[in-house]
Structures are given as C-alpha cells and as structure tokens.
Enzyme design. Structure first.
Site, PDB file in Angstrom:
ATOM      1  N   GLY A  10       0.839  -1.201   0.000  1.00 56.56           N
ATOM      2  CA  GLY A  10       0.000   0.000   0.000  1.00 56.56           C
ATOM      3  C   GLY A  10       0.873   1.249   0.000  1.00 56.56           C
ATOM      4  O   GLY A  10       1.876   1.300   0.706  1.00 56.56           O
ATOM      5  N   ARG A  71       1.201  -5.169  -5.487  1.00 55.20           N
ATOM      6  CA  ARG A  71       1.346  -6.354  -4.626  1.00 55.20           C
ATOM      7  C   ARG A  71       1.614  -7.513  -5.574  1.00 55.20           C
ATOM      8  O   ARG A  71       0.869  -7.722  -6.522  1.00 55.20           O
ATOM      9  CB  ARG A  71       0.078  -6.590  -3.811  1.00 55.20           C
ATOM     10  CG  ARG A  71      -0.263  -5.410  -2.888  1.00 55.20           C
ATOM     11  CD  ARG A  71      -1.420  -5.733  -1.968  1.00 55.20           C
ATOM     12  NE  ARG A  71      -1.984  -4.547  -1.342  1.00 55.20           N
ATOM     13  CZ  ARG A  71      -1.538  -4.000  -0.202  1.00 55.20           C
ATOM     14  NH1 ARG A  71      -0.501  -4.533   0.420  1.00 55.20           N
ATOM     15  NH2 ARG A  71      -2.115  -2.944   0.313  1.00 55.20           N
ATOM     16  N   ASP A 102       5.207  -4.231   6.482  1.00 56.19           N
ATOM     17  CA  ASP A 102       5.616  -5.528   6.973  1.00 56.19           C
ATOM     18  C   ASP A 102       5.876  -6.543   5.846  1.00 56.19           C
ATOM     19  O   ASP A 102       6.921  -7.200   5.799  1.00 56.19           O
ATOM     20  CB  ASP A 102       4.450  -5.993   7.875  1.00 56.19           C
ATOM     21  CG  ASP A 102       4.796  -7.203   8.659  1.00 56.19           C
ATOM     22  OD1 ASP A 102       5.850  -7.184   9.301  1.00 56.19           O
ATOM     23  OD2 ASP A 102       4.011  -8.182   8.627  1.00 56.19           O
ATOM     24  N   THR A 125       4.546   3.017   5.425  1.00 58.44           N
ATOM     25  CA  THR A 125       3.174   2.499   5.546  1.00 58.44           C
ATOM     26  C   THR A 125       2.388   3.371   6.515  1.00 58.44           C
ATOM     27  O   THR A 125       2.941   3.832   7.522  1.00 58.44           O
ATOM     28  CB  THR A 125       3.144   1.039   6.035  1.00 58.44           C
ATOM     29  OG1 THR A 125       1.793   0.702   6.407  1.00 58.44           O
ATOM     30  CG2 THR A 125       4.035   0.787   7.241  1.00 58.44           C
ATOM     31  N   ASP A 127       0.128   2.243   8.362  1.00 63.72           N
ATOM     32  CA  ASP A 127      -0.383   1.380   9.440  1.00 63.72           C
ATOM     33  C   ASP A 127       0.380   1.465  10.763  1.00 63.72           C
ATOM     34  O   ASP A 127      -0.140   1.077  11.796  1.00 63.72           O
ATOM     35  CB  ASP A 127      -0.400  -0.079   8.980  1.00 63.72           C
ATOM     36  CG  ASP A 127      -1.526  -0.347   7.998  1.00 63.72           C
ATOM     37  OD1 ASP A 127      -2.489   0.432   7.984  1.00 63.72           O
ATOM     38  OD2 ASP A 127      -1.444  -1.333   7.245  1.00 63.72           O
ATOM     39  N   ASP A 129       2.695  -0.459  11.759  1.00 64.66           N
ATOM     40  CA  ASP A 129       2.654  -1.822  12.299  1.00 64.66           C
ATOM     41  C   ASP A 129       4.026  -2.485  12.353  1.00 64.66           C
ATOM     42  O   ASP A 129       4.119  -3.702  12.496  1.00 64.66           O
ATOM     43  CB  ASP A 129       1.686  -2.685  11.465  1.00 64.66           C
ATOM     44  CG  ASP A 129       2.071  -2.737  10.001  1.00 64.66           C
ATOM     45  OD1 ASP A 129       2.978  -1.976   9.587  1.00 64.66           O
ATOM     46  OD2 ASP A 129       1.478  -3.535   9.257  1.00 64.66           O
ATOM     47  N   ARG A 171      -5.800  -3.416   9.458  1.00 66.14           N
ATOM     48  CA  ARG A 171      -6.352  -4.777   9.476  1.00 66.14           C
ATOM     49  C   ARG A 171      -5.908  -5.537  10.711  1.00 66.14           C
ATOM     50  O   ARG A 171      -6.651  -6.307  11.286  1.00 66.14           O
ATOM     51  CB  ARG A 171      -5.927  -5.535   8.221  1.00 66.14           C
ATOM     52  CG  ARG A 171      -6.808  -5.223   7.041  1.00 66.14           C
ATOM     53  CD  ARG A 171      -6.374  -5.960   5.817  1.00 66.14           C
ATOM     54  NE  ARG A 171      -5.068  -5.502   5.360  1.00 66.14           N
ATOM     55  CZ  ARG A 171      -4.598  -5.675   4.145  1.00 66.14           C
ATOM     56  NH1 ARG A 171      -5.309  -6.324   3.262  1.00 66.14           N
ATOM     57  NH2 ARG A 171      -3.412  -5.225   3.793  1.00 66.14           N
TER      58      ARG A 171
HETATM   59  O1  F6P Z   1      -1.516   0.496   3.527  1.00 64.86           O
HETATM   60  C1  F6P Z   1      -2.010  -0.364   4.500  1.00 64.86           C
HETATM   61  C2  F6P Z   1      -3.448  -0.599   4.264  1.00 64.86           C
HETATM   62  O2  F6P Z   1      -3.962   0.658   4.076  1.00 64.86           O
HETATM   63  C3  F6P Z   1      -4.279  -1.309   5.307  1.00 64.86           C
HETATM   64  O3  F6P Z   1      -4.587  -0.575   6.450  1.00 64.86           O
HETATM   65  C4  F6P Z   1      -5.476  -1.703   4.479  1.00 64.86           C
HETATM   66  O4  F6P Z   1      -6.234  -2.707   5.014  1.00 64.86           O
HETATM   67  C5  F6P Z   1      -4.848  -2.119   3.195  1.00 64.86           C
HETATM   68  O5  F6P Z   1      -3.639  -1.363   3.099  1.00 64.86           O
HETATM   69  C6  F6P Z   1      -5.700  -1.993   1.998  1.00 64.86           C
HETATM   70  O6  F6P Z   1      -4.961  -1.790   0.845  1.00 64.86           O
HETATM   71  P1  F6P Z   1      -5.384  -2.264  -0.611  1.00 64.86           P
HETATM   72  O7  F6P Z   1      -6.871  -2.159  -0.694  1.00 64.86           O
HETATM   73  O8  F6P Z   1      -4.677  -1.306  -1.505  1.00 64.86           O
HETATM   74  O9  F6P Z   1      -4.904  -3.667  -0.766  1.00 64.86           O
END
Ligand code: F6P
Length: 319
Positions: A10, A71, A102, A125, A127, A129, A171
């Site tokens: 992300g 991704r 992560d 990120t 997050d 995390d 998440r």
């Molecule tokens: O960047 C992290 C994050 O925003 C999480 O908090 C979220 O659940 C996820 O990425 C969603 O990303 P995508 O919909 O782009 O896979």
C-alpha cells in the site's frame, strides 16, 4: 556501487520524500541509483530506470509514489525471489532498498536470505505496524487526515444528536484508531488487538446521554472482528440513538506528507545510504525517540509491537 530502490504494498504519504532521500543520498556519495517501478512486480518485469537528481525534483510534498507500487503474488514465492535476483544481477545492482510495510520488508529479508543480496528496508506504511520503529513514514499524515475528518463528522453528528462510528484503516494494527481516536476526543476506540464488550460501549454512551451529551464518536479499526454496520445496529438497538457509519477508506492514504513524515523520510533515507556505504549487508532503518536506528532485518522483523492500550484508558478518563 549501484543501488536499486522500489516502493511496494500500500502506498503511504512520504514515500516520494523517501525515494528522493535515497536517490539524492546515493548521488551525493557517488553511487549510481536505479528506480524500479511497480514494486517487486516491476522487478520481475524488468521495469528499471536510472535516476538523476532531477528525477526526484519537486516530489517531497507529493503523496503517492512516483515509482508506483503493486502487490506481487509471484514474488511471494522463493522462485519469484530468485527470478527477481537475476534481474538485479543483470542490471548490476549491488544493494536493494525497499520502501513499504511488513510484507515488503519480509519479502526483502527472504530475498537476502536466499541470495545474500544486500537489502535495506525503510518503513513506508500508514499502518504503523512495524515494531522496530516508533513511527512509520506516512502514519503521521494519515492520523492528521483522520483527525480532520473527525472534526467534520463531529459537527454534523452533534447537529443531529447522533452516534457515529468512524471506521479507519488497520487490518491487524490499531495504531491509526488509537492515535486519531485519542487526539480526536472519541468516546470509544476499538482495535483488532483487544476484544471489546458491546454492553460496556452502550453503557458508556448511555451514561454520556444522562450527563447531557448530545452525540458520540466511536473510532473503530477495520480489523475489529465485527462489521461496522452490525456494530451500529447493535448500539442503536441498545441505546435507541440513531447510529451512523462512516468508512474513511483510501482518503487516509492520500495527500501531501506532514513535516514530521518528510523529516522521517529524509533522515531514514540518508541513513540507509550511509549503511550501504559502510558495507552493512542488510538492515531495517527507523526511529526510536528522536534517534535514527537500524537493526538487521531479521532482528527488526522479529520484534513485538508495543500496543498503546493506555490510549483507551486515557480516552475513558477524558470522557
Ligand atoms: O496500507 C495499508 C493498508 O492501508 C491497510 O490498512 C489496508 O487494510 C490495506 O492497506 C488496503 O490496501 P489495498 O486495498 O490497496 O490492498
């Protein structure tokens, strides 16, 4: 010395400032630097671009990532990583800098373990995390975006005397909810790391009503094990207050980075280049207090996250 740099997973505000720091840091120390577009997917697809000073001009203030991100399912496999290593060798890359969360840093660690390619992780990120660093790049911008949304929602929620559940990203990690919830004066903060009791929440809301409170804000991380709609229904059934849900979604990931994120990006990016120069073979770079720190990737990624449960307690005291 030739360095490759990519952003993966992300996107996060401040990724551009991080790319800029790595590129300009490398050039300052006389190293060549290649940007790899589309994260690990672009590495497999050979999307390399030589970077100059001007390649990163005028981006310190921009959200998103000029290298774009993706991704990659293929890179998740060891075969994918070996294929990626081949591409790096073909382009004469001596060290790879990966900017992401992560998953990105774990992918980098595995690449290093499999091939001994020097790999460096920078925490990009929203997050927050990653346990080895107090803050990730993008987190501060994100919580400030959430805060501004809470302010707007508070106005209308108060005008109508409603309870509003604001669902934020996260998440597995509740840091966005904890920080924005405390700073935004929420009644309740719900996070994935801690189970909650619906009767407790309802009791708090009813007690507030008794005291003459006109409306309430609940901040809920997306990873909490109950959908926001179901939660809203249950709360309104118990409290008889109109309960709305606002899902903030991707607005939390966009926008220009705050000063704090730009400074963190610049400091960690330059430190990363200096580690490469010093001959370190792998590291994750972050911040503890006001000190820039680095750990071997395996050490950084094995650390356990300190969850600020105390923020929920402070929230209760300040109700
Ligand atoms: O960047 C992290 C994050 O925003 C999480 O908090 C979220 O659940 C996820 O990425 C969603 O990303 P995508 O919909 O782009 O896979």
């Amino acid at each position: 010395m030739r360095v490759g740099v990519l952003t993966s997973g992300g996107d996060a505000p401040g990724m551009n400032a991080t790319i800029r720091a790595v590129v300009r840091g490398c050039l300052y120390y006389g190293m060549e630097v290649f940007g790899i577009h589309q994260g690990y997917e672009g590495l497999l697809n050979d999307e390399f671009e030589p970077m100059q000073k001007s390649s990163v001009a005028d981006i310190i203030h921009r959200g998103g990532t000029i290298l774009q991100t993706a991704r990659s399912d293929e890179f998740m496999t060891d075969e994918g990583k070996l294929k990626g290593y081949e591409r790096l060798k073909i382009h004469g890359i001596d060290a790879l800098v990966v900017i992401g969360g992560d998953g990105t840093l774990n992918g980098g660690l595995r690449l290093h373990e499999l091939t001994r390619m020097p790999v460096f992780g920078l925490p990009g990120t929203i997050d927050n995390d990653l346990a080895y660093t107090d803050f990730t790049i993008g987190f501060d911008t994100s919580i400030n975006t959430v805060l501004s949304a809470i302010g707007n929602i508070r106005d209308t929620s108060s005008a109508h005397g409603r309870t509003t559940i604001i669902e934020v990203m996260g998440r597995h990690c509740g840091d966005i909810a904890l920080h924005a919830g405390l700073a935004g004066g929420a009644e309740t903060i719900l996070i994935p790391e801690k189970p909650f009791d619906i009767d407790d929440i309802a009791a708090k809301l009813l007690a507030g009503k008794e005291r003459g409170k006109k409306h309430s804000i609940i901040i809920k991380a997306e990873g909490v094990g109950m959908s926001s709609e179901e939660l809203a229904k249950k709360i309104s059934d118990i409290t008889h207050a109109e309960t709305k849900v606002v899902v903030l979604g991707y607005i939390q990931r966009g926008g220009g980075p705050t000063a704090r994120d730009r400074i963190l990006a610049s400091r960690t990016g330059v430190r990363c280049v200096e580690l490469i120069r010093e001959g370190v073979t792998n590291a994750a770079v972050g911040i503890k207090g006001d000190t820039i720190v680095d750990y071997p990737l395996s050490v950084a990624l094995a650390m356990e996250k300190n969850v600020h449960f105390d923020y929920q307690r402070i929230c209760d005291i300040l109700l």
